[in-house]
Write an enzyme that holds these catalytic residues in place. Structure first.
Site, short mmCIF file in Angstrom:
data_model
loop_
_atom_site.label_atom_id
_atom_site.label_comp_id
_atom_site.label_asym_id
_atom_site.label_seq_id
_atom_site.Cartn_x
_atom_site.Cartn_y
_atom_site.Cartn_z
N ASN A 112 0.85 -1.19 0.00
CA ASN A 112 0.00 0.00 0.00
C ASN A 112 0.88 1.23 0.00
OD1 ASN A 112 -2.43 1.55 0.32
ND2 ASN A 112 -1.92 1.82 2.48
N HIS A 114 0.75 5.10 1.50
CA HIS A 114 0.01 5.93 2.45
C HIS A 114 0.67 7.31 2.51
CE1 HIS A 114 -2.53 6.92 5.84
NE2 HIS A 114 -1.46 7.42 6.43
N SER A 141 4.64 6.77 2.41
CA SER A 141 5.26 5.49 2.80
C SER A 141 4.69 4.36 1.95
CB SER A 141 4.95 5.16 4.27
OG SER A 141 5.35 6.21 5.13
N THR A 146 -0.67 -5.38 6.49
CA THR A 146 -0.97 -6.38 7.52
C THR A 146 -2.35 -6.04 8.09
OG1 THR A 146 0.03 -5.06 9.27
CG2 THR A 146 1.47 -6.65 8.15
N GLU A 148 -3.12 -4.75 10.76
CA GLU A 148 -3.16 -3.48 11.47
C GLU A 148 -3.21 -2.34 10.46
OE1 GLU A 148 -0.38 -1.12 14.71
OE2 GLU A 148 0.26 -3.04 13.91
N ASP A 150 -2.65 0.59 8.24
CA ASP A 150 -1.48 1.42 7.96
C ASP A 150 -0.32 1.06 8.89
OD1 ASP A 150 -2.96 2.80 6.01
OD2 ASP A 150 -3.67 4.26 7.47
#
Ligand code: GAR
Length: 223
Positions: A112, A114, A141, A146, A148, A150
């Site tokens: 991802n 972010h 980033s 995962t 969690e 971000d």
């Protein structure tokens, strides 16, 4: 994947798709040794769908059925993804929270981008929150996804200086310009098999990343 078969990316979007375009163009130009197998949106009106089609990429839309729950959506999304056998799934402005079960299924194969220097500013409205806090630095980033939100291991960050007079629009534009550099770079590392997920961590060139790699665009981003 056997040697010689192209490395396949699936890109998930919800909106404009500027990161998707940057990644796809890098593939088409050969600067990433990969092909974009499919671009999937959870919104029929995502502008990025037309951009992907213009670039000759197959697109699909997976919508949340009215009465059905999130698990029905995720089953449809997994079916659409698996039909294209992606080596890596790149979330690029995909604005849905995925369940732990879904994330576990693709663990180590999903990345991802972010718009913040994680672990700072998880969640939404990052540019506004950075300005409100009076921070002098901001960035983006690229991280493994995962369960969690971000919270997965960060591979590469772009850092930009916050300038006096910056607005949410000017700051986000500067950060986004760097996203279009760092995301293709990380996906290129995946395609070259330089980046891997092992033991719950990111490994680059056979070494466990103890901290994110940071590229400072401070001066360049000011120009
Ligand atoms: C990007 O700036 C990305 O960092 C952000 O959405 C934007 C999508 O733009 N992602 C998130 O906020 C995820 N939490 P794009 O559709 O033009 O690539």
């Amino acid at each position: 994947m056997s040697a010689g078969t192209p490395f396949r990316l699936a890109i998930l979007i919800s909106g404009r798709g500027s990161n998707m375009s940057a990644i796809t163009r890098a593939c088409l130009a050969g600067s990433i040794a990969a092909q974009v197998a499919v671009v999937i949106s959870d919104r029929a009106d995502a502008a990025g769908l037309a951009r992907a089609a213009e670039l000759g990429i197959e697109t699909a839309t997976v919508l949340q059925p009215q009465a059905a729950g999130g698990s029905a959506f995720e089953r449809s999304l997994a079916a659409a993804l698996d039909a294209h056998q992606p080596d890596v799934i790149a979330l690029a402005g995909f604005m849905r929270i995925l369940s732990g079960r879904f994330v576990a299924h693709y663990l180590g194969r999903m990345l991802n981008i972010h718009p913040s220097l994680l672990p700072a500013y998880r969640g939404l409205h990052t540019h506004r929150r950075v300005l409100e806090a009076g921070d002098t630095e901001h960035g983006a980033s690229v991280h493994f996804v995962t369960a969690e939100l971000d919270g997965g291991p960060v591979v590469l960050q772009s850092k930009v200086a916050v300038e006096p007079g910056d607005t949410e629009a000017t700051l986000s534009a500067r950060v986004q310009a760097t996203e279009h550099i760092i995301y293709p770079r990380v996906l290129g590392w995946c395609a070259q098999r330089r980046l891997a997920w092992r033991e719950g961590a990111a490994w680059l060139d056979g070494r466990r990343l103890q901290a994110p790699i940071v590229e400072d665009f401070g001066a360049a981003a000011r120009n």
